[in-house]
Design a protein around this motif. Structure first.
Motif, PDB file in Angstrom:
ATOM      1  N   GLU A   1       0.846  -1.065   0.189  1.00  0.00           N
ATOM      2  CA  GLU A   1       0.174   0.010  -0.012  1.00  0.00           C
ATOM      3  C   GLU A   1       0.816   1.199   0.097  1.00  0.00           C
ATOM      4  OE1 GLU A   1      -2.609   0.042   3.511  1.00  0.00           O
ATOM      5  OE2 GLU A   1      -4.157  -1.625   2.510  1.00  0.00           O
ATOM      6  N   GLY A   2       0.326   2.357  -0.650  1.00  0.00           N
ATOM      7  CA  GLY A   2       1.081   3.737  -0.569  1.00  0.00           C
ATOM      8  C   GLY A   2       2.103   3.888  -1.904  1.00  0.00           C
ATOM      9  N   LYS A   3       3.035   4.853  -1.436  1.00  0.00           N
ATOM     10  CA  LYS A   3       3.934   5.164  -2.498  1.00  0.00           C
ATOM     11  C   LYS A   3       4.956   4.125  -2.768  1.00  0.00           C
ATOM     12  CE  LYS A   3       2.991  10.148  -1.898  1.00  0.00           C
ATOM     13  NZ  LYS A   3       3.739  11.308  -1.653  1.00  0.00           N
ATOM     14  N   SER A   4       5.372   3.315  -1.618  1.00  0.00           N
ATOM     15  CA  SER A   4       6.465   2.550  -1.920  1.00  0.00           C
ATOM     16  C   SER A   4       5.940   0.776  -1.584  1.00  0.00           C
ATOM     17  CB  SER A   4       7.571   2.794  -0.912  1.00  0.00           C
ATOM     18  OG  SER A   4       8.017   4.137  -1.403  1.00  0.00           O
ATOM     19  N   PHE A   5       6.856   0.044  -2.589  1.00  0.00           N
ATOM     20  CA  PHE A   5       6.440  -1.285  -2.243  1.00  0.00           C
ATOM     21  C   PHE A   5       7.070  -1.760  -0.845  1.00  0.00           C
ATOM     22  CE2 PHE A   5       8.381  -5.699  -2.598  1.00  0.00           C
ATOM     23  CZ  PHE A   5       7.255  -6.373  -3.018  1.00  0.00           C
ATOM     24  N   SER A   6       8.248  -1.501  -0.677  1.00  0.00           N
ATOM     25  CA  SER A   6       8.727  -1.763   0.733  1.00  0.00           C
ATOM     26  C   SER A   6      10.112  -1.255   0.694  1.00  0.00           C
ATOM     27  CB  SER A   6       8.974  -3.171   1.112  1.00  0.00           C
ATOM     28  OG  SER A   6       9.465  -3.141   2.428  1.00  0.00           O
ATOM     29  N   ALA A   7      10.324  -0.172   1.779  1.00  0.00           N
ATOM     30  CA  ALA A   7      11.709   0.528   1.982  1.00  0.00           C
ATOM     31  C   ALA A   7      12.588  -0.326   2.724  1.00  0.00           C
ATOM     32  CB  ALA A   7      11.369   1.869   2.543  1.00  0.00           C
ATOM     33  N   GLY A   8      12.429  -1.423   2.976  1.00  0.00           N
ATOM     34  CA  GLY A   8      13.211  -2.376   3.423  1.00  0.00           C
ATOM     35  C   GLY A   8      13.091  -2.484   4.917  1.00  0.00           C
ATOM     36  N   LEU A   9      14.103  -2.865   5.687  1.00  0.00           N
ATOM     37  CA  LEU A   9      14.110  -3.392   6.967  1.00  0.00           C
ATOM     38  C   LEU A   9      13.956  -1.963   7.883  1.00  0.00           C
ATOM     39  CD1 LEU A   9      14.684  -5.438   9.401  1.00  0.00           C
ATOM     40  CD2 LEU A   9      17.022  -4.849   9.261  1.00  0.00           C
ATOM     41  N   ASP A  10      13.090  -2.142   8.994  1.00  0.00           N
ATOM     42  CA  ASP A  10      12.728  -1.050   9.717  1.00  0.00           C
ATOM     43  C   ASP A  10      14.017  -0.544  10.528  1.00  0.00           C
ATOM     44  OD1 ASP A  10      11.808   0.908  11.802  1.00  0.00           O
ATOM     45  OD2 ASP A  10       9.933  -0.191  11.721  1.00  0.00           O
ATOM     46  N   ARG A  11      14.290   0.916  10.376  1.00  0.00           N
ATOM     47  CA  ARG A  11      15.550   1.240  10.934  1.00  0.00           C
ATOM     48  C   ARG A  11      15.689   0.963  12.394  1.00  0.00           C
ATOM     49  NH1 ARG A  11      19.721   3.411   7.876  1.00  0.00           N
ATOM     50  NH2 ARG A  11      18.938   3.128   5.680  1.00  0.00           N
ATOM     51  N   GLN A  12      14.791   0.736  13.052  1.00  0.00           N
ATOM     52  CA  GLN A  12      14.576   0.498  14.657  1.00  0.00           C
ATOM     53  C   GLN A  12      15.602  -0.761  14.713  1.00  0.00           C
ATOM     54  OE1 GLN A  12      10.617   0.507  16.225  1.00  0.00           O
ATOM     55  NE2 GLN A  12      11.249  -0.825  18.097  1.00  0.00           N
ATOM     56  N   ALA A  13      15.562  -1.670  13.765  1.00  0.00           N
ATOM     57  CA  ALA A  13      16.320  -2.691  13.997  1.00  0.00           C
ATOM     58  C   ALA A  13      17.857  -2.631  14.276  1.00  0.00           C
ATOM     59  CB  ALA A  13      16.298  -3.696  12.656  1.00  0.00           C
ATOM     60  N   PHE A  14      18.229  -1.236  13.743  1.00  0.00           N
ATOM     61  CA  PHE A  14      19.773  -1.103  13.729  1.00  0.00           C
ATOM     62  C   PHE A  14      19.790  -0.244  15.333  1.00  0.00           C
ATOM     63  CE2 PHE A  14      18.854  -1.440   9.378  1.00  0.00           C
ATOM     64  CZ  PHE A  14      19.957  -2.452   9.035  1.00  0.00           C
ATOM     65  N   THR A  15      18.939   0.042  16.027  1.00  0.00           N
ATOM     66  CA  THR A  15      19.147   0.402  17.674  1.00  0.00           C
ATOM     67  C   THR A  15      19.511  -0.341  18.460  1.00  0.00           C
ATOM     68  OG1 THR A  15      16.823   0.219  18.107  1.00  0.00           O
ATOM     69  CG2 THR A  15      17.266   2.201  16.847  1.00  0.00           C
ATOM     70  N   PRO A  16      20.143  -0.227  19.403  1.00  0.00           N
ATOM     71  CA  PRO A  16      20.742  -1.333  20.556  1.00  0.00           C
ATOM     72  C   PRO A  16      19.577  -1.793  21.229  1.00  0.00           C
ATOM     73  CG  PRO A  16      21.615   0.839  20.873  1.00  0.00           C
ATOM     74  CD  PRO A  16      20.740   1.318  19.913  1.00  0.00           C
ATOM     75  N   GLU A  17      18.424  -1.356  21.442  1.00  0.00           N
ATOM     76  CA  GLU A  17      17.145  -2.013  21.750  1.00  0.00           C
ATOM     77  C   GLU A  17      16.396  -3.091  20.820  1.00  0.00           C
ATOM     78  OE1 GLU A  17      15.783   2.025  20.936  1.00  0.00           O
ATOM     79  OE2 GLU A  17      17.627   1.130  21.660  1.00  0.00           O
ATOM     80  N   GLY A  18      16.454  -2.506  19.793  1.00  0.00           N
ATOM     81  CA  GLY A  18      15.802  -3.312  18.697  1.00  0.00           C
ATOM     82  C   GLY A  18      14.270  -3.203  18.489  1.00  0.00           C
ATOM     83  N   PHE A  19      13.457  -4.110  18.188  1.00  0.00           N
ATOM     84  CA  PHE A  19      12.120  -4.373  18.434  1.00  0.00           C
ATOM     85  C   PHE A  19      11.750  -4.753  19.767  1.00  0.00           C
ATOM     86  CE2 PHE A  19      13.074  -4.721  13.847  1.00  0.00           C
ATOM     87  CZ  PHE A  19      12.663  -3.515  13.249  1.00  0.00           C
ATOM     88  N   ASP A  20      10.649  -4.352  20.444  1.00  0.00           N
ATOM     89  CA  ASP A  20       9.946  -4.892  21.480  1.00  0.00           C
ATOM     90  C   ASP A  20       9.857  -6.267  21.647  1.00  0.00           C
ATOM     91  OD1 ASP A  20      10.116  -2.408  22.769  1.00  0.00           O
ATOM     92  OD2 ASP A  20       8.076  -1.937  22.287  1.00  0.00           O
ATOM     93  N   GLY A  21      10.271  -7.339  22.333  1.00  0.00           N
ATOM     94  CA  GLY A  21      10.263  -8.626  22.442  1.00  0.00           C
ATOM     95  C   GLY A  21      11.043  -9.272  21.435  1.00  0.00           C
ATOM     96  N   GLU A  22      11.741  -8.584  20.712  1.00  0.00           N
ATOM     97  CA  GLU A  22      12.609  -9.272  19.746  1.00  0.00           C
ATOM     98  C   GLU A  22      14.202  -9.191  20.226  1.00  0.00           C
ATOM     99  OE1 GLU A  22      11.412 -10.909  17.139  1.00  0.00           O
ATOM    100  OE2 GLU A  22       9.481 -10.102  16.946  1.00  0.00           O
ATOM    101  N   PRO A  23      14.945 -10.186  19.915  1.00  0.00           N
ATOM    102  CA  PRO A  23      16.414 -10.152  20.000  1.00  0.00           C
ATOM    103  C   PRO A  23      17.017  -9.140  18.981  1.00  0.00           C
ATOM    104  CG  PRO A  23      16.020 -12.104  18.787  1.00  0.00           C
ATOM    105  CD  PRO A  23      14.429 -11.565  19.105  1.00  0.00           C
ATOM    106  N   SER A  24      17.836  -8.233  19.835  1.00  0.00           N
ATOM    107  CA  SER A  24      18.264  -7.054  18.845  1.00  0.00           C
ATOM    108  C   SER A  24      19.565  -7.572  18.081  1.00  0.00           C
ATOM    109  CB  SER A  24      19.126  -6.081  19.514  1.00  0.00           C
ATOM    110  OG  SER A  24      20.037  -6.453  20.500  1.00  0.00           O
ATOM    111  N   PHE A  25      20.133  -6.903  16.902  1.00  0.00           N
ATOM    112  CA  PHE A  25      21.182  -7.462  16.365  1.00  0.00           C
ATOM    113  C   PHE A  25      22.179  -7.712  17.207  1.00  0.00           C
ATOM    114  CE2 PHE A  25      20.325  -5.749  11.723  1.00  0.00           C
ATOM    115  CZ  PHE A  25      19.088  -6.426  11.504  1.00  0.00           C
ATOM    116  N   LEU A  26      22.374  -6.894  18.147  1.00  0.00           N
ATOM    117  CA  LEU A  26      23.702  -7.127  19.075  1.00  0.00           C
ATOM    118  C   LEU A  26      23.470  -8.478  19.914  1.00  0.00           C
ATOM    119  CD1 LEU A  26      24.231  -3.610  20.378  1.00  0.00           C
ATOM    120  CD2 LEU A  26      25.785  -4.917  18.911  1.00  0.00           C
ATOM    121  N   ASP A  27      22.257  -8.689  20.146  1.00  0.00           N
ATOM    122  CA  ASP A  27      21.896  -9.985  20.983  1.00  0.00           C
ATOM    123  C   ASP A  27      22.119 -10.934  20.089  1.00  0.00           C
ATOM    124  OD1 ASP A  27      21.053  -8.507  23.248  1.00  0.00           O
ATOM    125  OD2 ASP A  27      18.618  -8.450  22.433  1.00  0.00           O
ATOM    126  N   LEU A  28      21.816 -11.126  18.789  1.00  0.00           N
ATOM    127  CA  LEU A  28      22.069 -12.096  18.095  1.00  0.00           C
ATOM    128  C   LEU A  28      23.617 -12.202  17.885  1.00  0.00           C
ATOM    129  CD1 LEU A  28      19.445 -11.598  15.081  1.00  0.00           C
ATOM    130  CD2 LEU A  28      19.124 -13.247  16.876  1.00  0.00           C
TER     131      LEU A  28
END
Length: 263
Positions: free
Chosen positions: A62-89
């Motif tokens: 939906e909208g102007k873009s098909f998909s802009a890719g991975l949500d930039r929140q993934a690159f924050t130290p805390e990552g997504f709520d309830g998900e392992p962050s990249f640092l955790d992985l």
């Protein structure tokens, strides 16, 4: 008019089915359909929920873009709520890291299964994971404003969501390497010229063009399409003689079926 049934609507993914056609829609246009592990789980579930009557799956955003890719929140130290962050992985074991990425990849693998033909209808940006999601499909119909880019390398990462093999098979090794390492944008004209896009149309015609292709795909008998897709998907891994053997076996099954002698 055929009734459309909604089978899934969660975490930015909606699955609807109308007879032989399923539509998977990315439904977070405010964030340009940015992706997250929750969205990937929803995409995986959409594949599991497909009724056996479905022959064509259309993927759209939906909208102007098909998909802009991975949500930039993934690159924050805390990552997504309830998900392992990249640092955790990164701090985990090799086995745990491999298993987590394999789970992410499941969202991108079912689109090429032999019993369906999948079409990505792409407008605007398809970046990183968005590019790989478009590559996960068998076919791509693109609006003339489509812009593909593989930005993972510029972030110190690699494309790991199943996109490298189809990209090489579509545009060749040298161009695929250049696209991935430079992270540059590939416009609709180049996508069509290099085989990345099956068709490019004006943005206003994207939906109609996708519908026309869907109708054309549904015109042939299902079993013939399934056998043909299996032959073509396996061709790159076979020698010429092995492919001839596979063709003979598939045709034998088709002839027996048409004669009423199939299993």
């Amino acid at each position: 008019m055929t009734a459309r049934e909604t089978l899934l609507d969660q975490d930015g993914v909606q699955l609807t089915v109308a007879d032989a056609v399923a539509t998977v829609t990315l439904t977070n246009p405010a964030k340009r359909n940015a992706q997250s592990p929750a969205l990937w789980r929803a995409l995986t579930e959409a594949g599991r929920l497909l009724p056996g009557t479905v022959r064509v799956v259309v993927l759209r955003g939906e909208g102007k873009s098909f998909s802009a890719g991975l949500d930039r929140q993934a690159f924050t130290p805390e990552g997504f709520d309830g998900e392992p962050s990249f640092l955790d992985l990164a701090r985990g074991s090799d086995e745990a890291l491999d298993a987590e990425i394999a789970t992410y990849q499941e969202a991108f693998t079912w689109w090429r299964r032999n019993d369906v033909v999948s079409i990505a209808a792409v407008q605007g940006h398809a970046i990183g994971a968005g590019f790989q999601l478009a590559l996960a499909c068998d076919l791509r119909v693109c609006a003339d404003d489509a812009q593909f880019a593989m930005k993972e390398t510029s972030l110190g990462l690699v494309p790991d969501l199943g996109g490298t093999q189809p990209l090489v098979s579509l545009v060749g090794y040298a161009r695929a390497l250049e696209i991935c390492v430079t992270g540059r944008f590939v416009g609709a004209d180049e996508a069509e010229r290099t085989g990345l896009a099956n068709l490019v149309v004006p943005l206003a015609e994207l939906s109609a063009a996708t519908d026309d292709l869907t109708a054309a795909l549904l015109a042939a008998p299902r079993d013939a399409v399934v056998e043909t897709k299996a032959l073509l998907r396996g061709a790159a891994g076979r020698t010429y003689d092995e492919q001839r053997v596979a063709e003979r076996a598939a045709q034998g099954r088709r002839l027996r079926d048409l004669a009423g002698l199939g299993e």
